[in-house]
Design an enzyme around this catalytic site. Sequence first.
Site, short mmCIF file in Angstrom:
data_model
loop_
_atom_site.label_atom_id
_atom_site.label_comp_id
_atom_site.label_asym_id
_atom_site.label_seq_id
_atom_site.Cartn_x
_atom_site.Cartn_y
_atom_site.Cartn_z
N ASP A 93 1.06 -1.28 0.02
CA ASP A 93 -0.10 0.35 0.13
C ASP A 93 0.42 1.68 -0.12
OD1 ASP A 93 0.82 0.43 2.91
OD2 ASP A 93 -0.88 0.15 3.87
N GLU A 146 3.59 1.05 2.52
CA GLU A 146 4.36 0.36 2.03
C GLU A 146 4.67 -0.36 3.12
OE1 GLU A 146 8.18 3.08 2.39
OE2 GLU A 146 8.09 3.04 0.49
N GLU A 159 7.45 13.72 9.70
CA GLU A 159 6.44 13.24 9.63
C GLU A 159 4.98 13.22 9.87
OE1 GLU A 159 7.00 8.89 8.96
OE2 GLU A 159 7.18 8.80 6.49
C1 BGC Z 1 5.62 6.18 4.21
C2 BGC Z 1 5.56 5.60 2.93
C3 BGC Z 1 6.59 7.37 2.16
C4 BGC Z 1 7.61 6.82 2.69
C5 BGC Z 1 8.76 8.07 2.49
C6 BGC Z 1 6.83 6.36 4.43
O1 BGC Z 1 7.43 6.53 6.43
O2 BGC Z 1 4.96 5.13 4.91
O3 BGC Z 1 3.97 6.66 2.65
O4 BGC Z 1 6.68 7.83 1.29
O5 BGC Z 1 7.95 7.16 3.92
O6 BGC Z 1 8.46 9.42 3.36
#
Ligand code: BGC
Length: 339
Positions: A140, A143, A297
């Site tokens: 998904d 990831e 994030e």
């Molecule tokens: C997230 C992804 C993202 C990646 C890079 C992961 O922790 O689940 O959705 O693309 O980090 O930011």
Amino acid sequence: MPASTVHEVYRYGWLRDGSWCAYAMDRGGRPDASARWHHWVAETLLRHEHRVDEALDAVATGTVDGRVMTPARFTLAGEEEPVDPTHEWPNFQTDCYGFWLWAAVDHVRRNGGRVDSTVERAMRLVVRYLMGVGETPCYDCWEEYPGLLHTSSLAAVSAGLRDAGDLLGESAARGQAEVIRQRLLGEEFTLASGFVRSAGGDTRVDGSLLWLGVPFELVPLDSDVFQITVKRVREELRAPGGGVRRYLGDSFYGGSQWILLAASLGRVALAEGNVEEARELLAWIQGTATSEGFLPEHVAVDVCSPHMLAFGGKRWGATAAPLLWSPAMHLVLLKELRP
Ligand code: BGC
């Protein structure tokens, strides 16, 4: 564009993360930067054209293996990341390619409608890829959860094929986009009239389902299916007065609150005319900035599992800040609130 400019683990260029950033740069008055990124993606993908053919063969012959499918991220030099035999990091995520088509068409439309020839060739390559691979079970957008058909991944594929199909006059892509959209509205991906995160029995709601309404516009905001989904996001995933979790039972950093999803809910609220909720989400996002003014994030307050938060910190280090799609989506929400 790396996912994060400073965090060791996030030093790659993801198509999904970059798409959100380019989308924001187009809205933030930096179409030149967005154009450069789309060009980088196009050149990178065209250099890996053989990988698309291998992936299409794998789907056609029923020999799909995550390592054969095209990558979710590249090094900043546009190469595939080196293989780490001790740790397989999932790469097979179809949504990344849908995201790129969608963001690339958005960029073209917002900037006069002329498509750069390299970008056009890459768009046609990705259309060919998604026509064959787009409905294959994969990881998904977080990831996670391999081997399933995920609602928001199919949504990105459908939106990308629709927009690229329209722009390039590829009616087969347009037709396939609509087939996928209709499939999403069927009982595989909906329950009690709202969307669920994946087909096959995972009936949880996921913050990424907000994207089916904004920005992908696959369903009207006032449709029952979207309204019920958003209600579940508000009731099950929104922390009171805070941000938005990815899904119930998330164990990544203990199950924290995500800036990207708070901005996504803020945009939906605004589109519904709920300015107050959008402002509250914007204020929450701004309150998460570090002392340097970076947006992370996610924010690990009031987590679902303190044990998994400690585990995440040990395994991946401190939360990435800045994680570029966070300031990107903050900017998009801010601009919509104060045009
Ligand atoms: C997230 C992804 C993202 C990646 C890079 C992961 O922790 O689940 O959705 O693309 O980090 O930011």
